[in-house]
Design a protein around this motif. Sequence first.
Motif, PDB file in Angstrom:
ATOM      1  N   ASN A   6       0.840  -1.192   0.000  1.00 26.55           N
ATOM      2  CA  ASN A   6       0.000   0.000   0.000  1.00 26.55           C
ATOM      3  C   ASN A   6       0.875   1.241   0.000  1.00 26.55           C
ATOM      4  OD1 ASN A   6      -2.329  -1.463   0.184  1.00 26.55           O
ATOM      5  ND2 ASN A   6      -2.190  -1.572   2.402  1.00 26.55           N
ATOM      6  N   TRP A   7       0.593   2.134  -0.881  1.00 26.84           N
ATOM      7  CA  TRP A   7       1.314   3.394  -0.940  1.00 26.84           C
ATOM      8  C   TRP A   7       0.495   4.462  -0.262  1.00 26.84           C
ATOM      9  CZ3 TRP A   7       5.155   4.717  -5.117  1.00 26.84           C
ATOM     10  CH2 TRP A   7       5.642   3.576  -5.743  1.00 26.84           C
ATOM     11  N   GLY A  10      -1.578   6.696  -2.477  1.00 26.88           N
ATOM     12  CA  GLY A  10      -1.712   6.112  -3.800  1.00 26.88           C
ATOM     13  C   GLY A  10      -0.444   6.301  -4.615  1.00 26.88           C
ATOM     14  N   LYS A  11      -0.244   5.374  -5.555  1.00 24.09           N
ATOM     15  CA  LYS A  11       1.034   5.324  -6.246  1.00 24.09           C
ATOM     16  C   LYS A  11       1.300   6.580  -7.058  1.00 24.09           C
ATOM     17  CE  LYS A  11       3.592   2.342  -9.300  1.00 24.09           C
ATOM     18  NZ  LYS A  11       3.814   1.038  -9.793  1.00 24.09           N
ATOM     19  N   THR A  12       0.331   6.965  -7.894  1.00 19.71           N
ATOM     20  CA  THR A  12       0.568   8.106  -8.785  1.00 19.71           C
ATOM     21  C   THR A  12       0.853   9.356  -7.992  1.00 19.71           C
ATOM     22  OG1 THR A  12      -1.635   7.408  -9.406  1.00 19.71           O
ATOM     23  CG2 THR A  12      -0.292   8.393 -11.121  1.00 19.71           C
ATOM     24  N   ILE A  31      -8.660   8.278  -1.877  1.00 23.89           N
ATOM     25  CA  ILE A  31      -7.429   7.512  -2.030  1.00 23.89           C
ATOM     26  C   ILE A  31      -7.258   6.522  -0.894  1.00 23.89           C
ATOM     27  CG2 ILE A  31      -4.928   7.702  -1.987  1.00 23.89           C
ATOM     28  CD1 ILE A  31      -5.122  10.198  -3.565  1.00 23.89           C
ATOM     29  N   SER A  58      -8.853   4.024  -4.104  1.00 21.12           N
ATOM     30  CA  SER A  58      -8.768   4.339  -5.535  1.00 21.12           C
ATOM     31  C   SER A  58      -7.439   4.996  -5.848  1.00 21.12           C
ATOM     32  CB  SER A  58      -9.920   5.236  -5.966  1.00 21.12           C
ATOM     33  OG  SER A  58     -10.264   6.100  -4.944  1.00 21.12           O
ATOM     34  N   GLU A  59      -6.959   4.726  -7.034  1.00 18.84           N
ATOM     35  CA  GLU A  59      -5.687   5.274  -7.488  1.00 18.84           C
ATOM     36  C   GLU A  59      -5.977   6.551  -8.234  1.00 18.84           C
ATOM     37  OE1 GLU A  59      -2.636   3.139  -6.117  1.00 18.84           O
ATOM     38  OE2 GLU A  59      -2.414   4.703  -7.616  1.00 18.84           O
TER      39      GLU A  59
END
Lengths: 542, 575
Positions: free
Chosen positions: A234-235, A238-240, B480, B484-485
């Motif tokens: 888990n980032w 979120g990754k982006t 987030i 959700s990304e």
Amino acid sequence: MDDWISIPLVAFPLISSMILLGFVSNTSEKVRKGLVKPIRMACLVFSLLLLVLTTGMFFQYFGDVSWMDIQFNDYEFYATYPWIESLGISWTVGLDALSFPMVWLTTLLLPVTIIATWNEKYGATYFPLLLMMGGALIGVFVSLDLFMFYVFWELTLIPMFFLILKWGGPERKYAAQKFFIYTFTASVIMLLGLITLYFLQEPNTLASAGTMTGRSFSIPELIDSARTANIGDNWFLGKTMQNILFVMLMIGFLVKLPAVPFHTWLPDAHVQAPTGGSMLLAGVMLKMGAYGMFRLPLSLFPHAVYHFQLALMIIGMVSLVWGAIVCLGQTNLKKMVAYSSVSHMGVILIGIATMQPMGWAAALFMMFAHGIISPMLFAVCGAFKHHYHSMEIGAMRGMAKHSPWLATSMMFAWMASLGLPLLAGFVAEIMMIIALWHMISIDGWSILWMVGPALVLALTAAYYLWSMQRTIFEGGDETQPPVSLDGHPVPDISDSEKFAMIILAFFTILFGVMPWIALDMMDDWTQQIFNGLILFVGKGGA
Amino acid sequence: MSTLNTIEPFGEGFISALCPELILFAGLILLIIVPNLGNGKFRVPGTQTKLYWLFGGKRFKQTSDPRLPGWIAVLTLGAAFIQTILSFQNGVERTAIVSEGGTQILMVNAFSRVFELIFFGALTLAAFASMNRLDVKGIGSKISSEELYNNRRQGDFYILMVTCALGMSIVALAQDLFVLFIGLELASFSTYVLVAFFKETKSGTEAGMKYFIVGSVASGVGLYGLSMLYLWAGSLQLDVLASTFAQSGSEPLPLIAIGFVLVGFGFKVSAAPFHFAAPDAYSGSSSPVAGVLATASKAMGIVGILRMLLIVAAPESSTDGTVWLVCLGLLSVITMTWGNLAALGSTNPKRMLAYSSVAHAGYMLAAITAIGAWNWDNSLAGNPSEAAIVVLTALLFHLVVLVAFKLGAFLVLSVLESDGGASKLSSLGGLAKREPFLGVAMFIFMISLAGVPPLAGFMSKLLVIMGIVKVAVGDMGDAISTGSELGLSDVHWVWWLALAMVINSAISVYYYLRVVVVMFFDEPEEGRSGPLPNGWQVRFAILACLIATVFFGVASDKLLEICEIAAKSFNYNWV
């Protein structure tokens, strides 16, 4: 005692310097001439007070501190006062193993800088500006609130701008403006990243959330919430988003470090700055970039650091090698030292990019050691300028004969900077190399990564030894003094400069022979981050 | 929704509700009468007796002191300012001045009071500083006709200042488009004459002509737009217009009308492409007047734009009513970039400050765009009115503190004008050596304009950026964390306005620093070394601005509270 002591560390130099500046600027020319000596002494006394305070903090005379037992995201001398409640801004200060060595370094360098430039004819506003610089720098290191951090980060630009503008070399107008605008541009991009990070928090979840916005600027709370979010795959955010914010924050820190290709402000700023400005700029201000990298991206976005690890490593290697190669070609002594700073900052970046506890400890120790050695380098250059009126490497020759003290100091500083064992620089470099080996052997990176540091070890020795040979030893006619002196008698450095060199040399030897004084707490802290962050993130093994 | 008191004009409670405006009016009367008090007599018709009526004739010595109108004006404006501050103490009650038949003419609430603070503060400081800028010779000495002429003009100048204040406060209070226009024109005409006041210099007359002609055309276009709104909606009341817009806002007529009205207000705010008269006007007028144009006049334009775009064409009320959103966003980027790039090329300090004003207008337009985007996506936007209130608070804070450092910069230039001109960058040369107080003050104003901490300019810019990012990001944090990304492509496009603003701030640092370098580094011009002309009033005003700039940088909590209350009172449907 515990919680309020960091406030006078910041407030005292800032307020006293502003009072002195205000007092001095409203007097007439004649009165001002008479004020130089008392103000100089006052600034020295104030900076020594600060040094006593921080040394006492280290030896645990103030408060019950155990530097070895600090957990990650746990701070000594912690205090928080609400400042602007509607936005979640508080005056939060605290020290841990990352910031305390930097604070001690700043308080050490302030009196040393004042002593080293004691006899310069700079007028009464010079010393208060140095004090103001020190106060702003300490503010950056103790602040634990993003808003405060940014305020002090930018506040350091103002005294340095004036130091370069008023007492600098012939291109000082250009250099001062370039320095300010370049670093300011990078910092505002970092600011936008910080604000976006601020608004991506969930509203009203943090303790010090603002009443109007529902979010908080507090760094410890952010790190805590990031830690709980950054588990396994888990980032946090979120990754982006994490990658984008990482890049935005890193732009600010990379330019400050400075890393190639954003380093072009440094040679101009250093060469044109007066000695005192250069000593503080190289000694402490550059470390702000590295400090920021540890405090924010590494703690909040560990996934992103892994994502960009290759890029960071490349940038670090390029800085290391580029800085060294360019040094070989310099004829201006101060410019050569400036590029060697770029090279050493590459070591720090490599240390951070290895993502090993030893690498991080190497980076921290290099921040500290370089902070002691490079002021000595710049003090030597300043003494050159002051006594020999030139900074070209070929201009003075056979210095060992004419100015033995200056020659000895130069040799010592040069040797320390190239990493001679038993001096502080060596510890940092060897740790970086071991961390690189860890990376290569355990994490499976190619052995070709070793080529860069090996090459640079040789190159560094080359440019330092070559410049030493041309200035100190190669004599020409031994009874013929250097041309730039125009027939005046050959000087040696003054007593105050000698004193400053001795102090810096003493600490270089001390931290070279007994590095564990500082290294223990650094090692401990980096192991804590590693265990507390990276293992949770699911990477790393050593 | 808080309670609304209604008051008839001249009914009970009228004086306490409109106290600042009545103070201004009283001051205006005093300004007209007092310098004209004399031993005038009039003959009673049909008899030979002459009675004193004290008006006209040989003027009394005490009241014809040429410095007196200045003092009356400063005291009037200062009293209005203090009265406005005092009205915040117990909370500002919403009070509407209502005519028979129920039409709201004026409305006193926290929003209008904050704007009055801006107007009165700026005009008080400018009037105070003008006491050193307008030459005055002492009475009783043998003075030439030119100096006599200058003495006689004092009354004119200060009357115009007070009418300007009166007009501006009517704009802040107005609830009816016609009243808005009256106030706007009253203030505008005063500024046209103030800009042209120094008609001895060629640049003064030229500036006045340009400003007057362009301003009149803009006002005419604005009036045309207002009349089209009346044609479409049948009423000039703001709330009637709002409800009509909610129902049928997507017709071409109201949209064109709002476009025209925006042209009129856009000129006042000096937004591109309506800003062409601004640099000439600022550089040709005297510096205190230019400072008023840059701060109070701009705030007046913002009031108009806010009322038009957020009340009448409110974004929540019609699905495609946000057609103005993209236009405004584009306009704001063009404005800020144009202003900054043009300022880079200017060597005249006043022109440079004029272009920096244009750039600041761009930042404010970006903030207004963000308010308009508040309801952009139901799932991600979060609580929209909260976001709108944050941005509006930031905008108000920015306008208030702009008075401190922008007017302060113009006041420093005003001292230089008395010294021999401030139309070249070299006029500022060596200012730090000649008078360190002015050098340091200008330095603080310049870096505050650039947005360097810990000053008020940084705080206000930070707040505007925060407001825009809040609207753009909305509740993405919640989304987030539930998995959700989302990336930068998912935030609302106003985030890129914040990036543009940030980059423009960095660009602007160059020309602000250029001033600092000239002050601290260059030598003074030929024949201009040594101390600057005396005058404690302008220096006192500069000191007040300096203290405000530093104070609101470090301790802005109270002002933020006031601005938040004002933002909440702007549109009661949001709270």
